[in-house]
Design a protein around this motif. Structure first.
Motif, short mmCIF file in Angstrom:
data_model
loop_
_atom_site.label_atom_id
_atom_site.label_comp_id
_atom_site.label_asym_id
_atom_site.label_seq_id
_atom_site.Cartn_x
_atom_site.Cartn_y
_atom_site.Cartn_z
N PRO A 167 29.43 6.23 44.45
CA PRO A 167 30.79 6.77 44.53
C PRO A 167 31.58 6.54 43.25
N GLY A 168 32.16 7.62 42.73
CA GLY A 168 32.97 7.53 41.52
C GLY A 168 32.20 7.68 40.23
N PHE A 169 30.88 7.86 40.29
CA PHE A 169 30.04 8.01 39.10
C PHE A 169 29.29 9.33 39.16
N GLN A 170 29.04 9.91 37.99
CA GLN A 170 28.27 11.14 37.90
C GLN A 170 27.13 10.97 36.89
N ALA A 171 26.07 11.71 37.14
CA ALA A 171 24.93 11.75 36.23
C ALA A 171 24.40 13.17 36.18
N GLU A 172 23.59 13.47 35.17
CA GLU A 172 22.99 14.80 35.06
C GLU A 172 21.72 14.87 35.89
N LEU A 173 21.57 15.98 36.60
CA LEU A 173 20.35 16.28 37.36
C LEU A 173 19.77 17.58 36.85
N HIS A 174 18.51 17.54 36.44
CA HIS A 174 17.81 18.72 35.95
C HIS A 174 16.66 19.03 36.90
N THR A 175 16.64 20.25 37.44
CA THR A 175 15.63 20.66 38.41
C THR A 175 14.84 21.83 37.84
N LEU A 176 13.53 21.71 37.80
CA LEU A 176 12.67 22.77 37.28
C LEU A 176 12.63 23.91 38.30
N ARG A 177 13.12 25.06 37.90
CA ARG A 177 13.29 26.16 38.85
C ARG A 177 11.97 26.60 39.46
N ALA A 178 10.90 26.64 38.66
CA ALA A 178 9.60 27.08 39.18
C ALA A 178 8.95 26.03 40.07
#
Length: 750
Positions: A167-178
């Motif tokens: 809660p209160g923190f953000q991070a980057e999420l990268h998802t491979l579309r294929a």
């Protein structure tokens, strides 16, 4: 890993790997629903094309792997973007190509000095220093390399979003579309910006309490809205949240037990006494990231709400000062993926921040980081004794899952069917269990345990043991109590470098346990009947070194020969060292120099008829399995045979199966299991398509057949055994036993 110091020219283009099998519908549904990390904001895509890469080794048979991708899930915790590519491959790629879910968490932005330029560039001063841009370029390079591993296409698009793990923190999420079951998470914490120099503002400083919080650095173009400051507990809880979402069957981290260097650490303006100490071979961020992973795993498994995971710790920079342990084809594949990461082909990716890490470039095979590329080493060298017969002849196998010991036992002697797994106690255990069968038939377990820092507890490692005390109605051995044997190095900091145990029971019932010490020697304790232990003592160094350290590398093994003499073998950076008793049951003493070729890693030893002993290990650089023998009357060692080259790395499991016959098992370059019988010369390898962890186990069953066992990456036990007794008998198809631990676990009762 921080940027490689010697960048080089781009590698020539090579062929791409075959596209891996796609995930099952079940796996895709998991990725699309609550089982996947939920995205909370913005989407971005970068795409590019690049030149072709070398193939990774194809599976050695046409059959599908026995372990279902839907029953596996992998989590990698790394400090810098390229750590997994250097230190966890080829296993990382093999698990990704297998179609199982894979999530990698990168703790820092790896921004270093912000100078994304090759040192061989014609005008390096003309490239501006920009830490946010360099952090983004490293992210882009990692995505390209992972896209190649997952799909064969570096241009495969990724969906970029924001996730809140705390809660209160953000991070980057990268998802491979294929392949949406394949994800990367970037917490973007500030890195130490120094390999060895003490820095309060670093993962290590946060772990030691030299700083209360560690800030993030927002990479160029990030959808994360602001900078955050993590406390030690908040970072641990963030990793617990990832574990809770991924529910991995295998967790891979960097090395929490880095080896010290004799060099002094560089001077630092940060004078906090908590930052003082030894200089280590590994990067301080690598070690600290592994500490945080261990703390998160302890909290995650302590909740008893999740199936226990296999945990594997990979060596970092230390691998560069040890013998190379993968063959050239594997090293080339690792280097090819690092060249993609390093933007060696100058491809366009549509991001002005850059498309990769030019400090690595195409130098991963022949540049300053070449020794890292040519090695892949687990901190735990694996046990050659984790499956053994109980008193009534039933084979019993042991493994560490979620830091605890688990046991599988044959339903009856020689049945080939195992019941379990049943928890056999222990906590915070690492690596594999070493099992000793005492003369009375009772079993005794040995393992290495990490004690995490806390109130009234110093951060340290120790050896532990559990002696069998009775047998349950279903035939499984009972282990009601684990006992600490302490450490041969009493200082907590030094104890973090002790190795993993090898042990034997002498004919009189005395149990002897051996372990590598922090200074590269070997220490031992002895206990009559496995109790009343002596104090720790160091063995004499090998002949020619007097009592000086032989610089033993972890990967010991021990056996008792047909005359009752104890043999201990250990790899070093030059050869195999050997100790042997003068009389039956005595503590072994240094024997004559073996003169054997340089080992790449652990050495296994087995007793044969007539007082002979034989070792099995991989030769450095080529990874070829060698067999060497010492006859009792002759006393000298000779290489007696070599097996057909199959690549791979790690321990070669070996066990006697009557007379001068033995069974071998080893990992190959595709991550499969190879097994063979050997007498005067080894028979051809047979192959099992079983993705597995650590070293295979081998034994002889009650009927006399050779048995090979592995711990699958789904947490299940898999075995095969010969169709009949004899050197020429083939192995049956592999069989999985019971359900993975945690899905149906019985707790041991006495």
């Amino acid at each position: 890993m921080s940027p490689a110091p010697e960048p080089g020219d781009p590698r020539r283009p090579l062929r791409p790997p075959r596209r891996p099998p796609g995930p099952s519908r079940r796996r895709l549904l998991q990725a699309a629903g609550g089982g996947v990390l939920a995205a909370t904001a913005g989407v971005g895509i970068y795409a590019w094309r690049t030149q072709q890469l070398p193939r990774t080794a194809e599976p050695s048979g046409g059959r599908r792997p026995l372990v279902d991708p839907a029953d596996q899930s992998f989590l990698q915790v790394i400090a810098h973007a390229d750590d997994g590519l250097y230190f966890m491959n080829p296993e990382l790629e093999q698990s990704i190509r297998g179609g199982a879910r894979s999530v990698t968490v990168c703790l820092t932005g790896g921004e270093a000095d912000g100078h994304n330029v090759s040192r061989r560039a014609t005008d390096p001063a003309g490239v501006p220093r920009n830490r946010p841009a360099f952090a983004r370029a490293r992210t882009n390079g990692l995505r390209a390399a992972h896209a190649v591993m997952a799909t064969g296409d570096p241009a495969a698009p990724w969906d970029v979003s924001v996730i809140s793990l705390l809660p209160g923190f953000q991070a980057e999420l990268h998802t491979l579309r294929a392949a949406p079951h394949h994800q990367l998470i970037f917490l973007e914490l500030v890195e130490s910006r120094a390999v060895w120099q003490a820095r309060a503002v670093s993962l290590r400083g946060l772990w030691l309490g030299a700083t209360d919080t560690l800030p993030t650095l927002r990479p160029a173009g990030t959808p994360v809205r602001r900078q955050y400051h993590y406390t030690r507990d908040q970072l641990t809880h963030t990793l617990v949240a990832v574990l809770d979402r991924v529910r991995p069957t295998v967790v891979r981290t960097l090395d929490p037990n880095a080896a010290h260097s004799r060099k002094r650490p560089p001077a630092s303006p940060d004078r906090d006494p908590r930052l003082t100490g030894l200089r280590y071979y590994d990067h301080q961020d690598h070690t600290a990231s592994a500490y945080f992973a261990q703390a998160a795993l302890a909290a995650y498994q302590g909740s008893n709400r999740h199936p226990p995971a296999v945990v594997e710790h990979y060596l970092g920079y230390e691998s560069g000062v040890l013998p190379n342990d993968v063959d050239l084809s594997t090293a080339r594949r690792k280097a090819g993926l690092l060249a993609v990461y390093g933007w060696a082909d100058h491809r366009r990716c549509g991001d002005p921040a850059g498309c990769g890490d030019r400090k690595v470039g195409g130098s991963a095979l022949h540049g300053g980081s070449g020794s890292w590329t040519r090695s892949t080493r687990l901190r735990a060298p694996g046990s050659n004794a984790w499956i053994r017969p109980a008193a009534d002849g039933r084979l019993t196998a042991f493994a560490v899952l979620g830091g605890a010991a688990y046991c599988w036992t044959e339903t009856r002697p020689g049945s080939g069917t195992f019941g379990g797994p049943v928890r056999a106690g222990g906590d915070l255990l690492q690596g594999q269990i070493h099992v000793v069968r005492r003369p009375d038939g009772a079993l005794q377990l040995f393992a290495t345990r990490t004690v995490l820092p806390g109130r009234n507890a110093a951060h340290r490692r120790e050896l532990v043991t559990a002696a069998q005390r009775g047998t349950a109605e279903d035939g499984r051995p009972l282990f009601p109590h684990w006992e600490s044997l302490g450490s041969p190095d009493a200082d907590p900091v030094r104890s973090l470098e002790i190795g993993f145990p090898a042990a034997v029971a002498a004919p009189d019932g005395t149990v002897h346990v051996f372990v590598r010490t922090w200074d590269g020697n070997i220490a031992h304790r002895s206990g009559p009947g496995g109790v009343y232990w002596s104090l720790w003592e160091r063995l004499e160094g090998p002949v020619g070194t007097l009592k000086a350290s032989p610089q033993v590398v972890d990967g010991l093994d021990a056996c008792v020969d047909s005359d009752g003499l104890i043999h201990l073998v250990a790899p070093s950076t030059g050869t195999v060292h050997h100790w042997v008793s003068k009389e039956a049951g005595e503590i072994p003493r240094p024997a004559a120099a073996t003169g054997l070729p340089q080992p790449s890693g652990p050495v296994s030893v087995v007793p044969l008829a007539g007082g002979a002993v034989r070792v099995a290990y991989r030769r450095s650089v080529t990874a070829q399995v060698l067999l060497a023998e010492r006859q009792r009357l002759i006393g000298g060692w000779r290489v007696s045979a070599q097996c057909a080259a199959v690549g791979g790395h790690g321990r070669v499991a070996a066990a006697p199966v009557g007379g001068d016959r033995m069974v071998l098992a080893a990992r190959d370059d595709a991550g499969d299991v190879r097994m063979a019988m050997a007498q005067d010369a080894p028979k051809p390898w047979q192959t099992g398509r079983v993705p597995h962890s650590a070293a295979a186990g081998v034994a002889q069953d009650a009927v006399g057949r050779a048995v090979v066992a592995v711990l699958g990456t789904d947490g299940r036990l898999y075995t095969t055994r010969q169709t009949s007794v004899g050197q020429g008998a083939l192995f049956r198809p592999w069989q999985g036993h019971a359900e993975a631990a945690g899905r149906r676990i019985r707790r041991e009762t006495t």
